[in-house]
Design a protein around this motif. Structure first.
Motif, short mmCIF file in Angstrom:
data_model
loop_
_atom_site.label_atom_id
_atom_site.label_comp_id
_atom_site.label_asym_id
_atom_site.label_seq_id
_atom_site.Cartn_x
_atom_site.Cartn_y
_atom_site.Cartn_z
N GLU A 252 0.82 -1.21 0.00
CA GLU A 252 0.00 0.00 0.00
C GLU A 252 0.86 1.26 0.00
O GLU A 252 0.36 2.35 -0.26
N ASP A 253 2.15 1.14 0.27
CA ASP A 253 3.07 2.26 0.27
C ASP A 253 3.26 2.78 -1.16
O ASP A 253 3.47 2.00 -2.09
N GLU A 254 3.20 4.12 -1.33
CA GLU A 254 3.27 4.70 -2.67
C GLU A 254 4.62 4.42 -3.36
O GLU A 254 4.66 4.07 -4.53
N ARG A 255 5.72 4.55 -2.62
CA ARG A 255 7.04 4.26 -3.21
C ARG A 255 7.18 2.77 -3.52
O ARG A 255 7.76 2.39 -4.52
N GLY A 256 6.63 1.93 -2.64
CA GLY A 256 6.65 0.50 -2.88
C GLY A 256 5.83 0.12 -4.10
O GLY A 256 6.20 -0.79 -4.84
N GLN A 257 4.73 0.82 -4.34
CA GLN A 257 3.90 0.55 -5.51
C GLN A 257 4.64 0.91 -6.80
O GLN A 257 4.55 0.19 -7.79
N GLU A 258 5.38 2.01 -6.77
CA GLU A 258 6.16 2.39 -7.97
C GLU A 258 7.22 1.33 -8.27
O GLU A 258 7.41 0.95 -9.42
N TYR A 259 7.88 0.84 -7.23
CA TYR A 259 8.85 -0.25 -7.41
C TYR A 259 8.14 -1.50 -7.95
O TYR A 259 8.65 -2.15 -8.86
N PHE A 260 6.99 -1.82 -7.37
CA PHE A 260 6.22 -2.99 -7.82
C PHE A 260 5.90 -2.89 -9.31
O PHE A 260 6.12 -3.84 -10.06
N TRP A 261 5.36 -1.73 -9.74
CA TRP A 261 4.99 -1.60 -11.15
C TRP A 261 6.21 -1.70 -12.07
O TRP A 261 6.16 -2.33 -13.11
N ASN A 262 7.32 -1.08 -11.66
CA ASN A 262 8.53 -1.15 -12.49
C ASN A 262 9.04 -2.58 -12.62
O ASN A 262 9.42 -3.02 -13.70
N GLU A 263 9.06 -3.32 -11.51
CA GLU A 263 9.50 -4.71 -11.55
C GLU A 263 8.54 -5.58 -12.38
O GLU A 263 8.98 -6.43 -13.14
N LEU A 264 7.25 -5.35 -12.21
CA LEU A 264 6.27 -6.12 -12.99
C LEU A 264 6.44 -5.87 -14.48
O LEU A 264 6.48 -6.82 -15.27
N LEU A 265 6.59 -4.62 -14.86
CA LEU A 265 6.77 -4.29 -16.27
C LEU A 265 8.04 -4.93 -16.83
O LEU A 265 8.05 -5.43 -17.96
N LYS A 266 9.10 -4.93 -16.03
CA LYS A 266 10.36 -5.55 -16.47
C LYS A 266 10.18 -7.04 -16.69
O LYS A 266 10.62 -7.59 -17.69
N ARG A 267 9.50 -7.71 -15.76
CA ARG A 267 9.32 -9.16 -15.85
C ARG A 267 8.34 -9.57 -16.94
O ARG A 267 8.39 -10.70 -17.42
N LEU A 268 7.44 -8.67 -17.32
CA LEU A 268 6.47 -9.01 -18.36
C LEU A 268 7.05 -8.96 -19.76
O LEU A 268 6.48 -9.51 -20.69
N ASN A 269 8.18 -8.30 -19.92
CA ASN A 269 8.72 -8.10 -21.26
C ASN A 269 9.71 -9.15 -21.73
O ASN A 269 10.06 -9.16 -22.90
N ILE A 270 10.18 -10.04 -20.85
CA ILE A 270 11.10 -11.09 -21.29
C ILE A 270 10.72 -12.43 -20.68
O ILE A 270 10.15 -12.48 -19.59
N ASN A 271 11.02 -13.49 -21.38
CA ASN A 271 10.88 -14.85 -20.87
C ASN A 271 12.26 -15.49 -20.86
O ASN A 271 12.93 -15.53 -21.89
N LEU A 272 12.66 -15.97 -19.71
CA LEU A 272 13.96 -16.64 -19.59
C LEU A 272 13.77 -18.15 -19.60
O LEU A 272 12.78 -18.66 -19.10
N MET A 273 14.75 -18.83 -20.13
CA MET A 273 14.75 -20.29 -20.08
C MET A 273 15.20 -20.72 -18.68
O MET A 273 16.00 -20.04 -18.05
N ILE A 274 14.65 -21.82 -18.21
CA ILE A 274 15.09 -22.37 -16.93
C ILE A 274 16.46 -22.99 -17.14
O ILE A 274 16.66 -23.78 -18.05
N ASN A 275 17.40 -22.61 -16.30
CA ASN A 275 18.77 -23.10 -16.43
C ASN A 275 19.13 -23.87 -15.17
O ASN A 275 19.43 -23.29 -14.14
N MET A 276 19.08 -25.18 -15.25
CA MET A 276 19.39 -26.03 -14.11
C MET A 276 20.85 -26.51 -14.14
O MET A 276 21.26 -27.25 -13.26
N MET A 277 21.59 -26.10 -15.15
CA MET A 277 22.98 -26.53 -15.27
C MET A 277 23.85 -25.78 -14.26
O MET A 277 23.71 -24.59 -14.07
N ILE A 278 24.76 -26.48 -13.64
CA ILE A 278 25.72 -25.88 -12.74
C ILE A 278 26.99 -25.65 -13.57
O ILE A 278 27.56 -26.58 -14.13
N PRO A 279 27.43 -24.39 -13.68
CA PRO A 279 28.61 -24.10 -14.50
C PRO A 279 29.86 -24.79 -13.96
O PRO A 279 29.94 -25.09 -12.77
N ASP A 280 30.83 -24.98 -14.83
CA ASP A 280 32.11 -25.55 -14.43
C ASP A 280 32.77 -24.63 -13.44
O ASP A 280 32.67 -23.40 -13.52
#
Length: 178
Positions: free
Chosen positions: A149-177
């Protein structure tokens, strides 16, 4: 040493090769009936204002394919959507139909190996009250956001949501060397 190397060199995110235009829906928002007012007041205006490229949006059960069995239509929407957002609330975790939708979305992530689901917690729900499947999903460090409900927290929420909506990442279960 491995963690130091990871901190210095970093890791490579692998993006899904498909783009938004390859799907029938840009966005699929799933919620229980109890949260429909929140969707109408918050999510719909945001999408219209800040995501003009998201024109094909499925909002809940109203946009399910007609003529199909209910669960088949839910799966069809998840499968044909670039991104799926699940709105988690206290009412949603008690709703068996919503939890079935959650299971369908999580199974789709496992089948496709693409991180195309974002959980949005509308309520502060203690971990002990979450269903086992939700805790299991979160234990794998999957994407989720919490509404505040915090106004600054809501701005962060919307920015993060918009960022996550624009890309799809592949699941990477490989452990690098090391």
């Amino acid at each position: 040493l491995y963690l130091l190397k990871l901190a210095i060199v970093g890791y490579k995110e692998i993006r899904d090769g498909r783009e938004q235009k390859d799907f029938d829906y840009d966005l699929n928002i799933m919620f229980c009936d109890h949260d429909e007012l929140w969707v109408t007041e918050n999510i719909k205006p945001l999408i219209q204002e800040r995501l003009p490229n998201f024109e094909r949006v499925a909002f809940g059960d109203d946009d399910l394919t007609l003529g199909m069995h209910y669960l088949d239509a839910v799966y069809d929407n998840v499968e044909r959507s670039f991104k799926t957002v699940l709105l988690m609330s206290r009412a949603a975790i008690l709703d068996h139909i919503f939890m079935t939708k959650f299971r369908i979305a999580v199974n789709h992530v496992s089948d496709t190996q693409v991180e195309n689901v974002v959980l949005v917690f509308l309520d502060d729900i203690p971990v002990g009250e979450l269903p086992h499947l939700v805790r299991l999903y979160l234990s794998e460090h999957r994407a989720y956001l919490s509404w505040t409900e915090d106004e600054r927290g809501q701005e962060y929420f919307w920015n993060e949501l918009l960022k996550r909506l624009n890309i799809n990442l592949m699941i990477n279960m490989m452990i690098p060397d090391e």
